[in-house]
Design a protein around this motif. Structure first.
Motif, PDB file in Angstrom:
ATOM      1  N   THR B  58       0.831  -1.199   0.000  1.00  0.00           N
ATOM      2  CA  THR B  58       0.000   0.000   0.000  1.00  0.00           C
ATOM      3  C   THR B  58       0.867   1.250   0.000  1.00  0.00           C
ATOM      4  O   THR B  58       0.622   2.203  -0.720  1.00  0.00           O
ATOM      5  CB  THR B  58      -0.886   0.023   1.263  1.00  0.00           C
ATOM      6  N   ASN B  59       1.916   1.195   0.817  1.00  0.00           N
ATOM      7  CA  ASN B  59       2.801   2.345   0.892  1.00  0.00           C
ATOM      8  C   ASN B  59       3.505   2.569  -0.437  1.00  0.00           C
ATOM      9  O   ASN B  59       3.673   3.699  -0.893  1.00  0.00           O
ATOM     10  CB  ASN B  59       3.826   2.131   2.006  1.00  0.00           C
ATOM     11  N   PHE B  61       2.307   1.847  -3.301  1.00  0.00           N
ATOM     12  CA  PHE B  61       1.301   2.465  -4.170  1.00  0.00           C
ATOM     13  C   PHE B  61       1.198   3.962  -3.910  1.00  0.00           C
ATOM     14  O   PHE B  61       1.185   4.778  -4.831  1.00  0.00           O
ATOM     15  CB  PHE B  61      -0.057   1.777  -3.971  1.00  0.00           C
ATOM     16  N   TYR B  62       1.159   4.335  -2.620  1.00  0.00           N
ATOM     17  CA  TYR B  62       1.047   5.755  -2.276  1.00  0.00           C
ATOM     18  C   TYR B  62       2.235   6.547  -2.814  1.00  0.00           C
ATOM     19  O   TYR B  62       2.085   7.635  -3.367  1.00  0.00           O
ATOM     20  CB  TYR B  62       0.968   5.947  -0.758  1.00  0.00           C
ATOM     21  N   LEU B  65       1.983   6.891  -6.443  1.00  0.00           N
ATOM     22  CA  LEU B  65       0.868   7.795  -6.761  1.00  0.00           C
ATOM     23  C   LEU B  65       1.283   9.260  -6.571  1.00  0.00           C
ATOM     24  O   LEU B  65       0.954  10.118  -7.382  1.00  0.00           O
ATOM     25  CB  LEU B  65      -0.312   7.469  -5.833  1.00  0.00           C
ATOM     26  N   ASN B  66       2.037   9.518  -5.508  1.00  0.00           N
ATOM     27  CA  ASN B  66       2.437  10.897  -5.221  1.00  0.00           C
ATOM     28  C   ASN B  66       3.506  11.401  -6.183  1.00  0.00           C
ATOM     29  O   ASN B  66       3.619  12.591  -6.428  1.00  0.00           O
ATOM     30  CB  ASN B  66       2.971  11.019  -3.786  1.00  0.00           C
ATOM     31  N   VAL B 176      -7.051   6.046  -7.035  1.00  0.00           N
ATOM     32  CA  VAL B 176      -7.355   5.270  -5.831  1.00  0.00           C
ATOM     33  C   VAL B 176      -6.891   3.827  -5.887  1.00  0.00           C
ATOM     34  O   VAL B 176      -6.593   3.236  -4.866  1.00  0.00           O
ATOM     35  CB  VAL B 176      -8.866   5.273  -5.497  1.00  0.00           C
ATOM     36  N   PHE B 250      -2.923  14.175 -13.283  1.00  0.00           N
ATOM     37  CA  PHE B 250      -3.110  14.876 -12.009  1.00  0.00           C
ATOM     38  C   PHE B 250      -4.591  15.175 -11.796  1.00  0.00           C
ATOM     39  O   PHE B 250      -5.134  15.006 -10.703  1.00  0.00           O
ATOM     40  CB  PHE B 250      -2.299  16.180 -12.052  1.00  0.00           C
ATOM     41  N   LYS B 253      -6.423  11.889 -11.150  1.00  0.00           N
ATOM     42  CA  LYS B 253      -6.058  11.374  -9.833  1.00  0.00           C
ATOM     43  C   LYS B 253      -6.864  12.075  -8.738  1.00  0.00           C
ATOM     44  O   LYS B 253      -7.386  11.441  -7.841  1.00  0.00           O
ATOM     45  CB  LYS B 253      -4.561  11.582  -9.603  1.00  0.00           C
ATOM     46  N   ASN B 254      -6.959  13.410  -8.842  1.00  0.00           N
ATOM     47  CA  ASN B 254      -7.690  14.181  -7.834  1.00  0.00           C
ATOM     48  C   ASN B 254      -9.181  14.213  -8.123  1.00  0.00           C
ATOM     49  O   ASN B 254      -9.942  14.785  -7.362  1.00  0.00           O
ATOM     50  CB  ASN B 254      -7.160  15.608  -7.767  1.00  0.00           C
TER      51      ASN B 254
END
Lengths: 358, 350
Positions: B58-59, B61-62, B65-66, B176, B250, B253-254
């Motif tokens: 998960t981390n 992925f984060y 993603l960032n 997500v 971007f 994503k948001n």
């Protein structure tokens, strides 16, 4: 006659907060904050050891630092803890890693002041799906029902309008000509407050509203219209300025014109940091604004109560907020989901103005 | 570019070894990229020691993603910096393209047509930069500071104060959920594919060698028949298009866009390129270095946030990294300059 840029930025920040307040006006309900300072918090039904992530707009904003401290106090009383996490820039991108961290750390609740009404929704929705309760304060998020969240509203529109009239009435013995120095003529929040001021003025038959002038939240314009006001109404007894720019400009003018200050009483919505010196030199006796510390404190209790299951987002659900008393969840209305209102604004005067640095 | 005038191969080698830009021996043993690998390992050990869930999927992925959009913008910037130029308008381009996409989508365009329009806007914005820098010969730092403000201003006119939402959920889910069956975000996967393409172009094609040549000696490159202006112009257009792609990702994503999307990200992009070992003076750098820098910055930022390190301290860490990455790779050059100054120093006005 200029005001420092930071002061002005702060002022606009506060004003934008109040827009959110007006949005809630449609709720039409008066404050339900049963202020009942028993001194001892009543933490019925709240679990111990909760972790609440406070995600302010940024970690430097003095207003939000006070709110975070309020949140910490609330969770301390409840035997839990607060983690403050955000960026140094007011962007959604800076807040998203903090939301992710809250998910990774299995936080029980998130209290967020959104830098963007929508860009945070996907991340907050993930947090909600992971079982984290979402509470917003200061600046609400507009995510619809995904995720469902509770908005902690700083002040009720009706309260702001009525309390300012009461404040002035007390100082001028409920008699004489009064005027309003507002922001822009089109400002929704100020106009809503002025509406309630006029309503409240009907309770004081000897106070007469002679004029409402608009300074457009610009110090120079505010000064010009103020001077016009003073020369047009030489017998003016009181001015209400429901904007931080207007009240600080007027206070500065009065402070330099003591002969006028003797006759005219000024009050309204102001920042303690800007108004401190004018309270001390006697130009202004009292003014008001909501207390960010209490806002964070209430948000902390709301988050803990939601996470414990002792409160819900259902209209009418109630929870205890320590020294602030009991609060009731209001029905969703016009763009704002379930919410609670902090209560009447805090009055600042010589006795307490030094304690606030926002 | 070494003054290679000997004919005997053995002598050529020794000559290079002796001079080669005055590099000390340790510099040849420790390449910047090797150092980055060690830094990355250190960051991973640091992160997992401090945070139990640091190495989980998960981390990962984060982090991906960032970093995805920032990383995508870093690739064309790598090539631009290699030619000795800079593009500071990248984040404003991201904001403008996202804004155009959102605005057209709001006006009833299909999301795909809106995306295509965003890419066109990117190409046009890049062409404007290219025109001013390559064709008119203006300094790129001044030009792109100008377009940084210009693009953001245009975005504000197009969209402010609206925020556009309501993009198709089938697309916004990239913000997500990871790519199916993996733990990587879509934007990061796109970055990796693009990184391979950029790596091949830079390190294995004539175009790549021309870019290096421009960075080392623009005049010499021009006289050797390298079309300097055309290449620089092309790189700015490519940068515009990829920043627009980043803007699209971007936005999705948001699942929303406002005119200030991505404000300030240009500094992250520049920091990554420099940390990746790309010389700010041009002519030196590798794509793999930039990829490593992306991973290092992403992991470090996540680790510090999860540890609850204050963001001010995080800024100090990032700033120091940036300074180190400019100082260390250029240390040889710096030492030589200081020595040269010392040699000059004792000689008084004779």
């Amino acid at each position: 006659m200029t005001i420092s840029r930071t002061a002005r930025r702060r002022a606009t920040a506060i004003l934008s907060l109040s827009v959110a307040g007006v949005m809630l006006a449609a709720c039409g309900s008066s404050s339900n904050a049963g202020s009942d300072p028993t001194g001892k918090p009543t933490a019925t039904g709240v679990k111990k050891g909760l972790t609440v992530y406070f995600i302010p707009k940024d970690t430097q904003n003095p207003y939000e630092v006070l709110a975070d401290q309020g949140g910490k106090k609330a969770l301390e009383e409840l035997g839990g803890k607060v983690v403050v996490s955000s960026g140094t820039a007011d962007t959604a991108a800076a807040q998203i890693p903090s939301i992710q961290t809250a998910i990774q750390k299995h936080a029980d609740a998130i209290v967020i002041a959104g830098n963007d009404p929508s860009a945070l929704c996907p991340s907050l929705n993930q947090a909600s799906a992971a079982g984290i309760k979402i509470v917003s304060f200061d600046s609400d998020i507009s995510c619809g029902t995904s995720p469902n969240h509770l908005f902690i509203n700083q002040a009720d529109t009706a309260d702001v309008g009525t309390s300012e009239v009461d404040l002035l009435a007390k100082q001028i013995g409920s008699t004489g000509q009064v005027a309003i120095l507002s922001a822009a003529a089109s400002a929704t929040n100020q106009n809503a407050w002025i509406g309630f001021m006029k309503k409240q003025l009907t309770k004081y038959p000897n106070m007469k509203l002679v004029s409402t002038v608009y300074g457009n939240d610009d110090p120079a314009t505010s000064l010009t219209v103020l001077q016009g006001l003073l020369s047009a109404y030489p017998n003016l007894k009181g001015i209400i300025s429901p904007t931080t720019v207007g009240i600080s400009t007027a206070a500065q003018y009065l402070s330099n014109h003591k002969d006028v200050a003797k006759k005219v009483t000024l009050t309204g919505l102001g920042l303690p940091s800007q108004m401190k010196s004018y309270v001390k030199d006697g130009t202004v006796k009292s003014f008001e604004l909501w207390n960010p510390n209490q806002l964070g404190y209430l948000a902390g209790y709301a988050a803990a109560s939601l996470a414990s299951g002792s409160a819900s987002l259902q209209t009418g659900s109630t929870f205890k907020a320590g020294t602030l008393g009991s609060y009731k969840v209001l029905a969703p209305a016009s763009g704002v989901g379930p919410s609670v209102v902090l209560g009447p604004p805090t009055v600042f005067d010589a006795s307490n103005v030094d304690k606030f640095n926002f | 570019m070494t003054p290679d005038i000997t004919t005997k191969p053995s002598e050529t080698v020794s000559y290079r070894g002796a001079d080669d830009g005055g590099q000390p021996l340790w510099r040849k043993l420790v390449r910047w990229e090797t150092a980055l690998v060690f830094v990355l390992i250190a960051v991973l050990i640091f992160g997992s020691a401090k945070e139990s869930g640091f190495l989980d999927g998960t981390n990962f992925f984060y982090i991906s993603l960032n970093m995805g959009e920032i990383a995508i913008m870093a690739l064309p910037l790598t090539l631009i910096v290699m030619t000795g130029e800079i593009d500071l308008s990248v984040a404003s381009m991201l904001g403008l393209s996202g804004t155009v996409m959102g605005s057209l989508f709001h006006d009833g365009w299909s999301v795909w047509a809106a995306m295509a329009a965003a890419l066109l806007v990117g190409a046009a914005g890049g062409a404007l930069n290219g025109l001013l820098v390559a064709k008119m010969g203006l300094p790129s730092i001044a030009v792109t500071i100008g377009t940084l403000t210009l693009f953001r201003g245009l975005a504000e006119i197009v969209l402010a104060p609206r925020t556009i939402t309501g993009f198709p959920i089938s697309l916004t889910k990239i913000g997500v959920v990871p790519v199916q069956g993996t733990k990587i975000a879509w934007s990061a996967l796109i970055f990796l594919v693009l990184a391979i393409i950029f790596g091949v172009v830079l390190h294995a094609t004539a175009l790549g060698r021309s870019i290096v040549a421009i960075g080392l000696q623009p005049e010499a490159a021009r006289f050797s028949g390298v079309r300097v202006d055309r290449i620089k112009f092309g790189l700015y257009v490519v940068s515009g298009v990829f920043c627009a792609l980043a803007g699209i990702l971007f936005t999705l994503k948001n699942s929303s866009v406002s005119y200030d999307a991505g404000t300030g990200l240009e500094l992250n992009v520049v920091a990554i390129v420099l940390l990746g070992g790309v010389s700010i003076f041009g002519g030196r750098g590798t794509v793999i270095g930039v990829v490593l820098a992306v991973v290092i910055v992403g992991c470090l930022q996540q680790a510090l946030t999860q540890m609850g390190v204050q963001p001010e301290v995080q800024n100090i860490v990032t700033g120091s990294l940036l300074l180190v990455s400019v100082l260390v790779p250029n240390s040889g050059e710096l030492v030589r300059r200081i020595r040269a100054r010392r040699r000059r120093g004792p000689v008084p006005a004779a």
